[in-house]
Design an enzyme around this catalytic site. Structure first.
Site, PDB file in Angstrom:
ATOM      1  N   GLY A 195      40.599  44.467  32.747  1.00 57.11           N
ATOM      2  CA  GLY A 195      39.884  44.960  34.187  1.00 57.11           C
ATOM      3  C   GLY A 195      41.256  45.523  34.790  1.00 57.11           C
ATOM      4  O   GLY A 195      41.220  45.395  36.131  1.00 57.11           O
TER       5      GLY A 195
ATOM      6  N   SER B 174      42.261  48.821  35.272  1.00 56.00           N
ATOM      7  CA  SER B 174      42.194  50.182  35.529  1.00 56.00           C
ATOM      8  C   SER B 174      42.340  50.446  37.113  1.00 56.00           C
ATOM      9  O   SER B 174      42.548  51.630  37.467  1.00 56.00           O
ATOM     10  CB  SER B 174      40.710  50.843  34.924  1.00 56.00           C
ATOM     11  N   ARG B 175      42.127  49.448  37.904  1.00 57.22           N
ATOM     12  CA  ARG B 175      41.974  49.445  39.233  1.00 57.22           C
ATOM     13  C   ARG B 175      42.337  48.189  39.964  1.00 57.22           C
ATOM     14  O   ARG B 175      42.283  47.056  39.111  1.00 57.22           O
ATOM     15  CB  ARG B 175      40.783  50.189  39.870  1.00 57.22           C
TER      16      ARG B 175
ATOM     17  N   ILE C 264      42.999  44.528  41.776  1.00 57.85           N
ATOM     18  CA  ILE C 264      43.851  43.572  41.206  1.00 57.85           C
ATOM     19  C   ILE C 264      44.458  43.406  39.946  1.00 57.85           C
ATOM     20  O   ILE C 264      45.638  43.393  39.688  1.00 57.85           O
ATOM     21  CB  ILE C 264      42.972  42.214  41.404  1.00 57.85           C
TER      22      ILE C 264
ATOM     23  N   SER D 175      36.217  49.105  31.861  1.00 60.38           N
ATOM     24  CA  SER D 175      34.841  49.222  31.418  1.00 60.38           C
ATOM     25  C   SER D 175      34.493  50.637  31.478  1.00 60.38           C
ATOM     26  O   SER D 175      33.907  51.058  30.311  1.00 60.38           O
ATOM     27  CB  SER D 175      34.041  48.188  32.443  1.00 60.38           C
TER      28      SER D 175
ATOM     29  N   ASN E 180      40.748  39.089  34.429  1.00 61.14           N
ATOM     30  CA  ASN E 180      40.838  39.411  35.552  1.00 61.14           C
ATOM     31  C   ASN E 180      39.532  39.985  35.788  1.00 61.14           C
ATOM     32  O   ASN E 180      38.889  40.124  36.653  1.00 61.14           O
ATOM     33  CB  ASN E 180      41.718  40.589  36.107  1.00 61.14           C
TER      34      ASN E 180
ATOM     35  N   SER F   3      39.370  32.964  42.831  1.00 64.38           N
ATOM     36  CA  SER F   3      39.004  33.212  44.086  1.00 64.38           C
ATOM     37  C   SER F   3      38.858  31.982  45.031  1.00 64.38           C
ATOM     38  O   SER F   3      38.576  31.016  44.542  1.00 64.38           O
ATOM     39  CB  SER F   3      37.535  33.957  44.164  1.00 64.38           C
TER      40      SER F   3
ATOM     41  N   TYR G  81      28.728  33.488  42.801  1.00 66.81           N
ATOM     42  CA  TYR G  81      30.021  34.117  42.590  1.00 66.81           C
ATOM     43  C   TYR G  81      31.022  32.819  43.015  1.00 66.81           C
ATOM     44  O   TYR G  81      31.943  32.556  42.204  1.00 66.81           O
ATOM     45  CB  TYR G  81      30.356  35.293  43.541  1.00 66.81           C
TER      46      TYR G  81
ATOM     47  N   LYS H 234      33.338  30.522  40.419  1.00 75.22           N
ATOM     48  CA  LYS H 234      34.824  30.725  40.547  1.00 75.22           C
ATOM     49  C   LYS H 234      35.237  28.991  40.538  1.00 75.22           C
ATOM     50  O   LYS H 234      36.040  28.743  39.923  1.00 75.22           O
ATOM     51  CB  LYS H 234      35.133  31.188  41.738  1.00 75.22           C
TER      52      LYS H 234
END
Length: 285
Positions: A10, A12-13, A15, A35, A89, A142, A155, A159
C-alpha cells in the site's frame, strides 16, 4: 555492501509512500504494492529510483483477495533477490456503529486489516528462516488499538488484535533472529493543505493538530522514520513491541476539571508557572 531488500504494501500514497521514501533513503531496494491507483504507484517507484538510485519495483495486489498477499510476497522476494524487511501497511478504514455494520464490511476489514497481515508475516518469516536471514517484520497498526472511539469497534479491535498478536509471533520467531514489531500512528496527515484547498475541502488535519500535545498532526515520513529505526541494527534488541507515533494524541484522558484559560482537551502548554515566567522573560509567548 549488499543493499537490503524490503516489501512495503500500500505504498502508492499516504503512510505507505512515506515509509517507502524513508527506506529508499536508508539504502533499501524496494518492492511496493498498490491496489487500484496504478499511475500513483508507478510514479512513486520512479521518483524513488530517481532520487535515491536504488531499485523500486511496483506490483498491483488486491490484498483482500485470498492468497494475494502471499503471492505478492513471494513474487517480490524473487524479483528483489531476497528479503530483509516486510512492512504491512495496506489496509482500509471504516467507522460504523455496531447497529449498522454489515457482514460485507466485517469480512473486508477482517481479511485486509488482519488476516492478510498475519499470512504475509508467515510467508516472509518462512522465506527468512529458509534463507537464514535475521530479518524484521513491521506492521502499521493504529493508536485506535489502544484507545476506544465511538464507531471504531471493528477497525480498532482488529488493530488491537495485531498489537497483541505480534507479541506471540515475536516469541515464535526470536530463535531465528527475526524481530517483529508494530508502529501505531495517531492522526497522520495524508493530504496536503494545498491538495485540499484545490478540491474545496476543509483542512481537517490543521484543526486537529491544534488539539494534539505536540501541536501538529503526524506526517507519513514520521511513521517511516519509526519503521526505519525498528528495522535497523540500532533496534536489534527490540521485538514484540508496538511503538506509538502520535505526538501525544492519546496520552490525555477526559479532563475532570479545566481551569479558566487552560486547554479544554485536558493538557496545557501554559500549565507551569516556572515555564510561563521564563518564557515571558525571554519575550516568548
Amino acid at each position: 555492501m549488499e543493499r537490503k531488500k524490503a516489501v512495503v504494501t500500500g505504498a502508492s500514497r499516504g503512510i505507505g509512500r512515506g515509509v517507502a521514501r524513508i527506506l529508499a533513503r536508508e539504502g533499501y531496494d524496494l518492492a511496493i504494492s498498490y491496489s487500484t491507483k496504478r499511475a500513483e504507484g508507478e510514479a512513486v517507484a520512479e521518483a524513488l529510483k530517481k532520487e535515491y538510485g536504488g531499485e523500486c519495483l511496483c506490483f498491483q495486489a488486491s490484498l483482500e483477495r485470498p492468497g494475494a498477499g502471499v503471492e505478492l510476497l513471494e513474487k517480490s522476494a524473487e524479483a528483489l533477490g531476497g528479503l530483509d524487511l516486510l512492512v504491512n501497511n495496506a489496509g482500509v478504514t471504516r467507522f460504523e456503529n455496531i447497529l449498522d455494520m454489515t457482514p460485507e464490511v466485517f469480512s473486508l476489514l477482517f481479511h485486509l486489516d488482519f488476516q492478510n497481515y498475519i499470512l504475509m508475516m508467515q510467508a516472509a518469516a518462512r522465506h527468512m528462516v529458509k534463507n537464514r536471514v535475521r530479518g524484521s517484520l513491521i506492521n502499521i497498526t493504529s493508536t485506535r488499538g489502544e484507545r476506544a472511539y465511538a464507531g471504531d469497534f471493528l477497525y480498532g479491535g482488529l488493530k488491537a488484535g495485531l498489537n497483541r498478536a505480534v507479541q506471540s509471533i515475536a516469541l515464535d520467531l526470536a530463535p531465528y533472529g527475526i524481530r517483529v514489531n508494530n508502529v501505531a500512528p495517531g492522526a497522520t496527515r495524508i493530504r496536503t493543505k494545498e491538495e485540499l484547498d484545490a478540491e474545496g475541502k476543509p483542512d481537517f488535519w490543521s484543526e486537529l493538530g491544534k488539539k494534539i500535545p505536540l501541536g501538529r498532526c503526524g506526517t507519513p515520513e514520521d511513521i517511516g522514520e519509526a519503521v526505519a529505526f525498528l528495522a535497523s541494527e540500532k533496534a536489534s534488541y527490540i521485538t514484540g513491541m508496538t511503538i506509538k507515533v502520535d505526538g501525544g494524541l492519546i496520552l490525555p484522558g477526559m479532563p475532570e476539571y479545566v481551569p479558566q484559560g487552560e486547554d479544554p482537551n485536558g493538557w496545557s502548554k501554559a500549565g507551569s508557572k516556572y515555564a510561563e515566567q521564563v518564557l515571558n522573560q525571554n519575550g516568548e509567548e
